[in-house]
Design an enzyme around this catalytic site. Structure first.
Site, mmCIF file in Angstrom:
data_model
loop_
_atom_site.group_PDB
_atom_site.id
_atom_site.type_symbol
_atom_site.label_atom_id
_atom_site.label_comp_id
_atom_site.label_asym_id
_atom_site.label_seq_id
_atom_site.Cartn_x
_atom_site.Cartn_y
_atom_site.Cartn_z
ATOM 1 N N TYR A 52 0.862 -1.180 0.000
ATOM 2 C CA TYR A 52 0.000 0.000 0.000
ATOM 3 C C TYR A 52 0.893 1.223 0.000
ATOM 4 C CZ TYR A 52 -3.462 3.427 1.614
ATOM 5 O OH TYR A 52 -4.279 4.522 1.739
ATOM 6 N N ASP A 72 9.372 2.666 -0.748
ATOM 7 C CA ASP A 72 8.399 3.360 0.095
ATOM 8 C C ASP A 72 8.725 2.994 1.542
ATOM 9 O OD1 ASP A 72 6.277 4.122 1.640
ATOM 10 O OD2 ASP A 72 4.735 3.499 0.219
ATOM 11 N N LYS A 95 5.308 9.400 8.503
ATOM 12 C CA LYS A 95 5.110 8.874 9.859
ATOM 13 C C LYS A 95 6.161 9.370 10.864
ATOM 14 C CE LYS A 95 2.309 5.098 8.189
ATOM 15 N NZ LYS A 95 0.891 5.314 8.438
HETATM 16 N N1 HOZ Z 1 -3.368 3.450 5.890
HETATM 17 C C1 HOZ Z 1 -3.181 3.380 7.295
HETATM 18 C C2 HOZ Z 1 -2.712 2.046 7.737
HETATM 19 N N2 HOZ Z 1 -1.706 1.422 7.003
HETATM 20 C C3 HOZ Z 1 -4.412 3.722 8.074
HETATM 21 C C4 HOZ Z 1 -4.453 5.148 8.342
HETATM 22 C C5 HOZ Z 1 -5.462 5.588 9.391
HETATM 23 O O1 HOZ Z 1 -6.582 5.128 9.415
HETATM 24 O O2 HOZ Z 1 -5.089 6.426 10.163
#
Ligand code: HOZ
Length: 427
Positions: free
Chosen positions: A143, A238, A266
């Site tokens: 992802y 990534d 992050k």
């Molecule tokens: N895409 C995020 C986890 N891999 C979730 C982001 C969220 O809901 O804060």
């Protein structure tokens, strides 16, 4: 028992689609009302009803020092008193760029943005602009945020909700994305043989963290480097999740592989909205205002985010025992969980890389998205609910990672493991 969360969720649903601002937060696949969070401190998160949880979501990775770290909060407050956004350059942005440059040698130049999605989207545009090619290769179950080109067969919420792709993405654009199985170099070689001169980049999470934690098989990343190098294809790592999570720097430091571009997010924002992409100077110099590839943002390099990020990085840089500590705690948790699952006779594979881990509820080895998809997600949901009711907050999806922070304690581990023992008893 979760009265306030329940009533807040009801109210949220009136004004916010699905009641949440990011889909996995809706707790749909675990079939329980999502917790509304009131505050967080150290290793704990507290919901609107006042319940305390040992938190392994860690805001999906950034809170490596734990929540509300006093130095980070002080830095944010100090910065806020001087103004919250200028839309103009600041000295702190240079400090951030220098710290990233020093920590990740492949990143010769870096640009700050406001999220991981933005970082990846910009890196892809840059790779296309640099090579003059349009196709990209990504891996199933990885992802990379929700930009159009990257949502096909993606991990995270897309996997959790079983969405094959997303309406709203022009078919012509999706056709430019070639999806291949993670951890297998042969299909990459075939695709490159077939489309080589049309492929702008290969993007990969060097340790997949959005189909659960799936580490690269020996040789996989090395192969990607060799294949891309031989065909003038930009290799993008990534490292939005793995950056500064597994060592001070990127996973690439541990693997000894230098990608052409790296995406970060992050942890480098210390819990504030941040992303960054950087890499080889000759590619980065294609960006406006130096070059023709356009990319911009009012909140890019935001002073509050820079203050939180730089403070977080300094704390990580100056205490190298910290990584050993969090890795060690994750090792203990995973080792004990493995033992408990085996005792129960429950088929499960527990994957850990450093301080991130996932318990896969399946009897078959997990090394790509197809094998991750063999998990019994209903059983995972029951496990999740059992843990939550015992004060342990895991990611509400089989296809996400758990993160240990420097604020976790032995007492937290004990609580986690007794919750696991009791939960397994009732499964
Ligand atoms: N895409 C995020 C986890 N891999 C979730 C982001 C969220 O809901 O804060």
């Amino acid at each position: 028992m979760n009265k306030k969360s329940e009533s807040l969720f009801k109210k949220a649903n009136k004004f916010i689609p699905g009641g949440v601002n990011s889909p996995v937060r809706a707790f749909r696949s675990v079939e329980v009302t999502p917790l509304f969070i009131a505050r967080a401190s150290g290793s704990k998160i507290y919901d609107a009803d006042g319940h305390e949880y040992v938190d392994y979501v860690s805001s999906w990775g950034p809170m490596i020092l734990g929540h509300s770290h006093p130095s980070v909060i002080r830095a944010i407050c100090r910065a806020a008193r001087r103004g919250t956004s200028y839309g103009a350059p600041t000295e702190m942005e240079i400090r951030m760029a220098e710290m990233i440059r020093r920590a990740i040698p492949s990143v010769e130049m870096v640009r700050m943005v406001s999220s991981g999605t933005e970082a990846v989207m910009s890196a892809i545009r840059l790779a296309r602009g640099f090579t003059g090619r349009e196709k990209i290769i990504k891996f199933e179950g990885c992802y990379h945020g929700h930009a159009d080109s990257l949502l096909v067969k993606a991990g995270s919420g897309v996997a959790t909700l079983g969405i094959p792709g997303s309406p709203g993405i022009p078919a012509k654009l999706a056709e430019l994305t070639i999806n291949l199985p993670f951890n297998d170099s042969a299909p990459v070689r075939s695709a490159v043989d077939r489309y080589g001169d049309e492929i702008a980049c290969i993007i990969v999470e060097p340790v997949a963290g959005n189909m659960g934690v799936v580490p690269p098989r020996p040789g996989f990343l090395e192969d990607l480097r060799k294949i891309t190098e031989s065909r003038g294809i930009v290799l993008i790592f990534d490292e939005v999740i793995t950056g500064f999570r597994l060592t001070y720097g990127g996973y690439q430091n541990l693997a000894g592989i230098e990608p052409d571009l790296t995406c970060l997010g992050k942890i480098i924002g210390g819990g504030l909205p941040v992303g960054a992409f950087g890499g080889k100077k000759k590619i980065m110099e294609m960006l406006a205002p130096l070059g023709p590839v356009y990319q911009a943002g009012t909140l890019s390099g935001n002073p509050l985010a820079m203050a939180a990020g730089v403070t977080t990085l300094k704390l990580l840089r100056d205490d190298r025992t910290l990584y050993d500590k969090i890795d060690g705690m994750a090792l203990t948790i995973c080792g004990e969980m493995k033992r408990l699952f085996a005792e129960k006779g429950l088929p499960a594979f527990i994957h850990r890389t450093g301080s991130m881990f996932t318990a896969f509820f399946t009897g078959s080895e997990v090394f790509d998205f197809a094998t991750a998809s063999t998990c019994d997600t209903k059983l995972f949901a029951r496990f999740f609910r059992g843990m939550l009711s015992r004060g342990v907050y895991l990611a509400p999806s089989q296809f996400e990672a758990a993160f240990v922070s420097a604020a976790h304690t032995n007492d937290d581990i004990d609580r986690t493991l007794s919750a696991c023992t009791e939960t397994l008893r009732e499964l």
